[in-house]
Design a protein around this motif. Structure first.
Motif, PDB file in Angstrom:
ATOM      1  N   PHE A  30      -8.964   2.753  12.814  1.00  8.78           N
ATOM      2  CA  PHE A  30      -9.122   2.991  14.259  1.00  8.78           C
ATOM      3  C   PHE A  30      -8.446   4.360  14.773  1.00  8.78           C
ATOM      4  CE2 PHE A  30      -9.568  -1.689  14.188  1.00  8.78           C
ATOM      5  CZ  PHE A  30     -10.925  -1.743  14.416  1.00  8.78           C
ATOM      6  N   ALA A  35     -12.553   6.164  14.150  1.00  7.61           N
ATOM      7  CA  ALA A  35     -12.841   5.115  15.055  1.00  7.61           C
ATOM      8  C   ALA A  35     -14.265   4.832  15.575  1.00  7.61           C
ATOM      9  CB  ALA A  35     -11.936   4.939  16.281  1.00  7.61           C
ATOM     10  N   ALA A  36     -14.880   5.963  15.939  1.00  2.00           N
ATOM     11  CA  ALA A  36     -16.346   6.234  16.505  1.00  2.00           C
ATOM     12  C   ALA A  36     -17.238   5.472  15.457  1.00  2.00           C
ATOM     13  CB  ALA A  36     -16.562   7.470  16.752  1.00  2.00           C
ATOM     14  N   SER A  39     -16.517   1.841  15.010  1.00  3.22           N
ATOM     15  CA  SER A  39     -17.062   1.194  16.153  1.00  3.22           C
ATOM     16  C   SER A  39     -18.594   0.773  16.211  1.00  3.22           C
ATOM     17  CB  SER A  39     -16.706   1.562  17.142  1.00  3.22           C
ATOM     18  OG  SER A  39     -15.492   1.980  17.356  1.00  3.22           O
ATOM     19  N   ALA A  42     -19.710  -1.783  13.375  1.00  2.00           N
ATOM     20  CA  ALA A  42     -19.247  -3.053  13.824  1.00  2.00           C
ATOM     21  C   ALA A  42     -20.064  -3.589  15.105  1.00  2.00           C
ATOM     22  CB  ALA A  42     -17.718  -3.179  14.058  1.00  2.00           C
ATOM     23  N   GLY A  43     -20.245  -2.507  15.784  1.00  2.00           N
ATOM     24  CA  GLY A  43     -21.105  -2.982  17.291  1.00  2.00           C
ATOM     25  C   GLY A  43     -22.602  -3.378  17.037  1.00  2.00           C
ATOM     26  N   MET A 167     -17.340  -9.231  12.855  1.00  2.00           N
ATOM     27  CA  MET A 167     -18.233  -9.028  13.903  1.00  2.00           C
ATOM     28  C   MET A 167     -19.435 -10.105  13.993  1.00  2.00           C
ATOM     29  SD  MET A 167     -17.454  -6.661  15.705  1.00  2.00           S
ATOM     30  CE  MET A 167     -15.806  -7.202  15.190  1.00  2.00           C
TER      31      MET A 167
END
Length: 483
Positions: A30, A35-36, A39, A42-43, A167
């Motif tokens: 992270f 991190a980007a 994310s 995972a998103g 997730m």
């Protein structure tokens, strides 16, 4: 010479350098550097998983509004089969579009399906919207696994795989809860508007932070032919299982189930002779290769998750719960899944990972059996709590093994392209298991006829019987050299 048959051997490919071989932590994953992309990976999976169980919590309200109760299971099956087909296009679209544009396409198609769902006047229209959503969802869920290997250094693969896999737990924890809230408010159509907004936000972020086509995405070889014969047989098998939930009980139901099983056997036969055109990586079907047992273990664990589709319904019918509380009950498996993964990703020894994989199906089966045995009409508050505990235990079985299975697939080949394809096939296997088991679960529920207690028991014990096979496949997956 002894063939490659173990998790240890799947993990045996060396890291690129000593520094890359050390285990990375959550702080590095992270960090500003990673991190980007982490994310977005995972998103996308979270959005897919949330939507799957979002609708499960909404279905009692949807059926009360637009009818079509006999096609209850078709709503999930249509979504999942479309997702399986889309997952076959992941590496091809990555090769042609790059990670950013492939993600944007997936999110936009998913959003279009959400619009159709929000406007659905009937169950056939809703099923159509779910199919469109499945196409977009299958793409973004597959991308979550396919891009890990090249987007992140090897020392972060286990953490990233755990994050992406978690997730499913987070999405299915939030999904039933939010779905139950919208159902409680009598605003099920608004739930799909929320999904549309989330998809658009993620599309914008993906366009900004992920690499384009000129930058290597590590997605694997995407130039091979689409495995149409395998996909056709798989689709027909899921359709046969789905039809079994709508025909009269007895002989017609048995015929449909036998037809579905025969089509699955045909699918395996075609896959073994498929050459480059296969749903799963070609190395899966080589003698002695451990991937076949790994994918079967993934499929069995995912079969256990399908029970969540019907738990909100039984919570309302047998426990007298409101839609919101029933949605929380439906999230108990996911809560166990997510919690177990937080601890499981920290297991670094080969022996520890093998033990986690072997233990997982046993815990899952125990939790499902306990839940099924506890079913009764007019359940007390204490019994509902015991339901939640049993489901939580079942979920921990999934969380124990999943991140290690994902990383083992990534490390199944020293060729980055083959490793990426093997990792993407984890998602494909999940979707196949969800679609087939969801269709079978609908039939098991209908066997209970007018008795909700019998329906709950048939569904739960039937899925538990499927997961028992995972005890053997997990043992073969986790077997260490010399054993």
């Amino acid at each position: 010479m002894k063939t490659d048959t173990t998790v240890a051997q799947l993990d045996s490919y060396p890291a690129e350098s000593p520094s890359e071989g050390t285990s990375g932590g959550w702080r590095e994953l992270f960090s500003r550097r990673y991190a980007a992309p982490a994310s977005i990976l995972a998103g996308g999976v979270a959005l897919y998983a949330m939507n799957l169980y979002f609708t499960a919590a909404l279905m009692p309200s949807i059926v009360a509004d637009i009818g079509g109760g006999r096609y209850y299971a078709w709503v999930a099956t249509g979504f999942l089969m479309a997702a399986v087909i889309a997952s076959m296009l992941v590496s091809r679209l990555l090769d042609r579009l790059g990670a950013a544009r492939a993600y944007v396409l997936g999110f936009l198609v998913f959003g279009a399906g959400a619009v159709l769902n929000a406007l659905s006047p009937s169950m056939p229209a809703l099923i159509l919207g779910r199919v469109v959503q499945g196409l977009g969802g299958g793409l973004v869920a597959g991308l979550g696994y396919a891009v890990i290997r090249s987007a992140l250094p090897e020392r972060l693969w286990t953490r990233a795989a755990g994050l992406v896999s978690a997730m499913w737990g987070v999405g299915t924890l939030v999904g039933p809860s939010l779905g139950g809230l919208f159902a409680q408010l009598g605003a099920w159509r608004g739930a799909y508007v929320l999904l549309l907004v989330a998809a658009l936000v993620l599309a914008v972020l993906a366009r900004r932070v992920l690499p384009g086509r000129s930058e290597r995405s590590g997605e694997g070889a995407g130039s091979g032919p689409v495995p149409l014969p395998s996909l056709l047989l798989l689709t027909l098998a899921a359709a046969a299982f789905s039809v079994s939930s709508t025909v009269p009980s007895g002989g017609p139901t048995a015929v449909c189930i036998l037809a579905g099983l025969a089509l699955l056997v045909g699918f395996v036969a075609v896959e073994r002779r498929g050459g480059a055109a296969t749903v799963l990586p070609g190395q899966t079907y080589r003698a002695g290769n451990p991937l076949k047992w790994l994918y079967l273990t993934v499929a069995v664990l995912c079969a256990g998750v399908v029970a969540e589709n019907f738990i909100p319904l039984f919570g309302q019918e047998l426990g007298g719960l409101g839609p919101l509380v029933a949605g929380f009950l439906g999230a108990a498996v996911s809560a166990g899944w997510t919690t177990a993964q937080l601890f499981s990703v920290g297991i670094e020894s080969v022996h520890g990972r093998a033990r986690a994989i072997r233990t997982a199906p046993l815990v899952l089966v125990a939790g499902l059996l306990a839940y099924g045995l506890l079913q009764t009409g007019h359940a007390s508050g204490l019994r509902v709590v015991l339901w939640a505990v049993a489901l939580f235990v079942a979920g921990t079985g999934i969380g124990l093994a999943f991140p290690h299975l994902s990383v083992a697939a990534m490390r199944s080949s020293s060729d980055p392209a083959e490793g990426g394809k093997a990792a993407a096939a984890i998602n494909t296997t999940q979707l196949i298991a969800f679609s087939v088991t969801s269709a079978l679960a609908g039939t098991l529920v209908n066997l209970g006829a007018d008795s909700p207690v019998d329906s709950a028991r048939y569904m739960t014990f039937g899925i538990a019987a499927i997961t028992v096979f995972g005890v053997a496949t997990a043992a073969l997956t986790a077997r260490r050299p010399g054993r």
